[in-house]
Design a protein around this motif. Structure first.
Motif, PDB file in Angstrom:
ATOM      1  N   GLY A   1      43.268  31.739  37.296  1.00 37.10           N
ATOM      2  CA  GLY A   1      42.538  32.065  38.535  1.00 37.10           C
ATOM      3  C   GLY A   1      42.404  31.049  39.578  1.00 37.10           C
ATOM      4  O   GLY A   1      42.156  31.529  40.569  1.00 37.10           O
ATOM      5  N   LEU A   2      42.321  29.817  39.221  1.00 38.89           N
ATOM      6  CA  LEU A   2      42.084  28.725  40.097  1.00 38.89           C
ATOM      7  C   LEU A   2      43.399  28.914  41.106  1.00 38.89           C
ATOM      8  O   LEU A   2      43.250  28.600  42.429  1.00 38.89           O
ATOM      9  N   ALA A   3      44.507  29.026  40.696  1.00 38.72           N
ATOM     10  CA  ALA A   3      45.860  28.858  41.170  1.00 38.72           C
ATOM     11  C   ALA A   3      45.658  30.063  42.098  1.00 38.72           C
ATOM     12  O   ALA A   3      46.422  30.061  43.258  1.00 38.72           O
ATOM     13  N   ALA A   4      45.376  31.221  41.654  1.00 43.06           N
ATOM     14  CA  ALA A   4      45.425  32.414  42.560  1.00 43.06           C
ATOM     15  C   ALA A   4      44.478  32.104  43.706  1.00 43.06           C
ATOM     16  O   ALA A   4      44.758  32.422  44.978  1.00 43.06           O
ATOM     17  N   ALA A   5      43.216  31.527  43.580  1.00 38.51           N
ATOM     18  CA  ALA A   5      42.252  31.245  44.548  1.00 38.51           C
ATOM     19  C   ALA A   5      43.151  30.264  45.832  1.00 38.51           C
ATOM     20  O   ALA A   5      42.816  30.522  46.689  1.00 38.51           O
TER      21      ALA A   5
ATOM     22  N   GLY B   1      45.238  32.698  53.993  1.00 36.53           N
ATOM     23  CA  GLY B   1      43.983  32.986  54.840  1.00 36.53           C
ATOM     24  C   GLY B   1      43.228  34.059  54.161  1.00 36.53           C
ATOM     25  O   GLY B   1      42.453  34.762  55.038  1.00 36.53           O
ATOM     26  N   ILE B   2      43.270  34.198  52.991  1.00 39.54           N
ATOM     27  CA  ILE B   2      42.497  35.322  52.377  1.00 39.54           C
ATOM     28  C   ILE B   2      41.236  34.624  51.480  1.00 39.54           C
ATOM     29  O   ILE B   2      41.569  33.723  50.943  1.00 39.54           O
ATOM     30  N   GLU B   3      40.013  35.112  51.926  1.00 41.44           N
ATOM     31  CA  GLU B   3      38.946  34.408  50.957  1.00 41.44           C
ATOM     32  C   GLU B   3      38.820  34.995  49.646  1.00 41.44           C
ATOM     33  O   GLU B   3      38.612  36.116  49.331  1.00 41.44           O
ATOM     34  N   PRO B   4      38.778  34.062  48.613  1.00 44.45           N
ATOM     35  CA  PRO B   4      38.579  34.601  47.252  1.00 44.45           C
ATOM     36  C   PRO B   4      37.197  34.276  46.711  1.00 44.45           C
ATOM     37  O   PRO B   4      36.472  33.432  47.489  1.00 44.45           O
ATOM     38  N   LEU B   5      36.835  35.059  45.596  1.00 40.63           N
ATOM     39  CA  LEU B   5      35.531  34.447  44.915  1.00 40.63           C
ATOM     40  C   LEU B   5      35.886  34.516  43.623  1.00 40.63           C
ATOM     41  O   LEU B   5      36.333  35.677  42.879  1.00 40.63           O
ATOM     42  N   VAL B   6      36.058  33.307  43.045  1.00 39.12           N
ATOM     43  CA  VAL B   6      36.234  33.156  41.606  1.00 39.12           C
ATOM     44  C   VAL B   6      34.751  33.187  40.616  1.00 39.12           C
ATOM     45  O   VAL B   6      34.013  32.590  40.976  1.00 39.12           O
ATOM     46  N   LEU B   7      34.765  34.224  39.754  1.00 40.46           N
ATOM     47  CA  LEU B   7      33.852  34.320  38.928  1.00 40.46           C
ATOM     48  C   LEU B   7      34.090  33.800  37.411  1.00 40.46           C
ATOM     49  O   LEU B   7      35.060  34.431  36.975  1.00 40.46           O
TER      50      LEU B   7
ATOM     51  N   ALA C   1      49.325  37.215  45.733  1.00 47.52           N
ATOM     52  CA  ALA C   1      48.628  36.812  46.968  1.00 47.52           C
ATOM     53  C   ALA C   1      49.490  37.283  48.168  1.00 47.52           C
ATOM     54  O   ALA C   1      48.857  37.522  49.209  1.00 47.52           O
ATOM     55  N   ALA C   2      50.985  37.144  48.135  1.00 44.40           N
ATOM     56  CA  ALA C   2      51.599  37.298  49.252  1.00 44.40           C
ATOM     57  C   ALA C   2      51.720  38.966  49.493  1.00 44.40           C
ATOM     58  O   ALA C   2      51.600  39.404  50.802  1.00 44.40           O
ATOM     59  N   ALA C   3      51.667  39.740  48.459  1.00 42.09           N
ATOM     60  CA  ALA C   3      51.538  41.127  48.649  1.00 42.09           C
ATOM     61  C   ALA C   3      50.308  41.647  49.416  1.00 42.09           C
ATOM     62  O   ALA C   3      50.122  42.456  50.166  1.00 42.09           O
TER      63      ALA C   3
END
Length: 460
Positions: A20-24, A31-37, A394-396
């Motif tokens: 999950g942290l790697a995805a963020a 340049g995409i804003e993540p929100l990790v829950l 993330a690339a997609a």
């Protein structure tokens, strides 16, 4: 690509573990804003729960490149790439610093209770793909919240849902009633209270993978110690003993993983545990003095034990995704395109073909199960796999389909697997020579198993 109405919304990532942290990190890099829950009180809560277990992957194999790039400006120094971290090392020296860099993008104490399309339940087709996702959250302080997202990545893993002792996949009769004497994780025998629980006791270990090896090794070490006299293990396997039971050994490209199996195999005459093969647990009975008796589906009964450690794998919690249209394999509960690549009924341990966004896609656009959760019930997941998955996703999401589809992954071969379906499979090969996982069961028997000093282990 997102519609204008959803383009400014964050990508919600469920779970602040390694994947999950790697995805963020990959989303930030794009340049995409993540929100990790994160449901737990801090990042890497699940990893911290097995902080005492050493991984059989080195530091060089458990740090994500995008995460390392994000950490570099902070002065973070990567630990020696050739050394093996424990779960606690991984959390303290890498995962927590990564969560700190992500800052407010990571929210702890936030349990996701449901995911859907805004204004659309699972049935409704009309204008479905144009609607943002709505994520329902229960906070640790009792508050409820609703967050809208342009995409959802479920990296919540499987740690919270261990498989039961029952050979049918359901809890054995009496298993729940005996919960005070049953553990579903590798115990920390350095903890005084836990050590006292097992010292001088007879403990059944149910399972056939690396976690079972680790538990047996720890019990053997306890038996050899001054305070462990009388400690005895009973290793309960659904399959038989063969040349592949202990994994890849010297042929394993993860040396510490191979050493874990070799430690058990090399100490076979030490007598620290009895191995019972071809035993599929049907019931757990309690004796008058409070001890436990395991009963097999064929009626066999083992001698009483004081404790049971169940290490039969994990399974995904899909309950909060009930309003999302997923396409999952009926056996593994993994995405249907991924399942054939990881199915332990067919697949050798540790050999996984490169895969990314295409194999992880579902009928519900822009929702992905990643990391251990994507493997469903398959046991062979490595961190490297998850890092490549989230890079591709993330690339997609950034619209870079060429990068998303250019998946490259080379995993260390061989290793230990514990697929529940394997023990009924005939095998005409000489598994002692090829190191394969899929051996036919031997006739039910009891043999002496001695386990040497604990070797590196863990889920990665």
């Amino acid at each position: 690509m997102p519609t204008p109405a959803t383009a400014e919304l964050p990508v919600v990532v469920i779970g602040a573990g390694p994947i999950g942290l790697a995805a963020a990190a990959h989303l930030v890099d794009r340049g995409i804003e993540p929100l990790v829950l994160e449901a737990g009180p801090a990042a890497a809560t699940a990893v911290r729960a097995w902080s005492h277990v050493r991984l059989f992957s080195t530091w060089g194999e458990v740090v994500d490149p995008a995460a390392e790039k994000l950490l570099a400006p902070t002065g973070w120094v990567k630990p020696d790439a050739a050394t093996y971290p424990s779960g606690g090392d991984w959390a303290d020296a890498y995962l927590q610093p990564l969560a700190d860099v992500l800052g407010d993008r990571v929210r702890a104490g936030a349990t996701v209770t449901g995911v859907s399309r805004s204004g659309r339940d699972r049935i409704v087709d009309a204008d479905r793909a144009a609607q943002p996702f709505v994520v329902h959250i229960a906070h640790a302080d009792g508050r409820e919240e609703r967050i809208f997202a342009r995409a959802v990545l479920d990296a919540s893993g499987t740690w919270s849902t261990p498989s039961p002792a029952g050979g049918s996949g359901l809890p054995a009769l009496g298993e729940k009633a005996a919960a005070d004497r049953i553990a579903y994780r590798v115990p920390d025998l350095d903890d005084p209270a836990t050590r006292a629980r097992y010292a001088g006791r007879r403990t059944a270990v149910i399972g056939s993978g690396a976690s079972a090896f680790t538990a047996l090794a720890q019990l053997a070490a306890l038996a050899r110690s001054d305070d462990g006299t009388g400690t005895k293990g009973v290793w309960v396997l659904r399959r038989g003993i063969s040349g592949s039971t202990f994994g890849g050994g010297e042929a394993d490209q993860l040396p510490a993983r191979g050493a874990l199996g070799l430690a058990a195999k090399a100490a076979v005459d030490d007598g620290h545990a009895d191995a019972v093969t071809g035993f599929r647990t049907d019931a757990v009975e309690r004796t008058a003095d409070g001890r436990l008796i395991l009963v097999a589906e064929d009626g066999r009964r083992l001698d009483p034990v004081d404790e049971i450690i169940v290490l039969t794998g994990f399974r995904p919690d899909l309950s909060f995704l009930s309003e999302i249209r997923l396409n999952l394999d009926e056996r593994l509960q993994a995405p249907v395109e991924l399942a054939p690549l990881i199915d332990p009924n067919q697949h050798s341990c540790g050999t996984v073909y490169p895969h990314g966004v295409n194999e992880l896609a579902h009928p519900e656009r822009d929702v992905y199960l990643v990391g251990m959760k994507s493997y469903g019930r398959a046991p062979t997941f490595l961190a490297l796999t998850g890092y490549e998955q989230v890079r591709s996703v993330a690339a997609a999401l950034a619209g870079d389909q060429e990068a998303a589809e250019k998946v490259e992954l080379t995993l260390p071969e061989t290793g230990v697997c514990g697929g529940a379906g394997l023990f009924d499979t005939a095998d005409t090969s000489d598994s002692s020579q090829d190191g394969g996982c899929c051996a036919a069961p031997a006739a039910p028997s009891v043999i002496q198993i001695g386990v040497g000093a604990p070797a590196a282990s863990g889920g990665c």
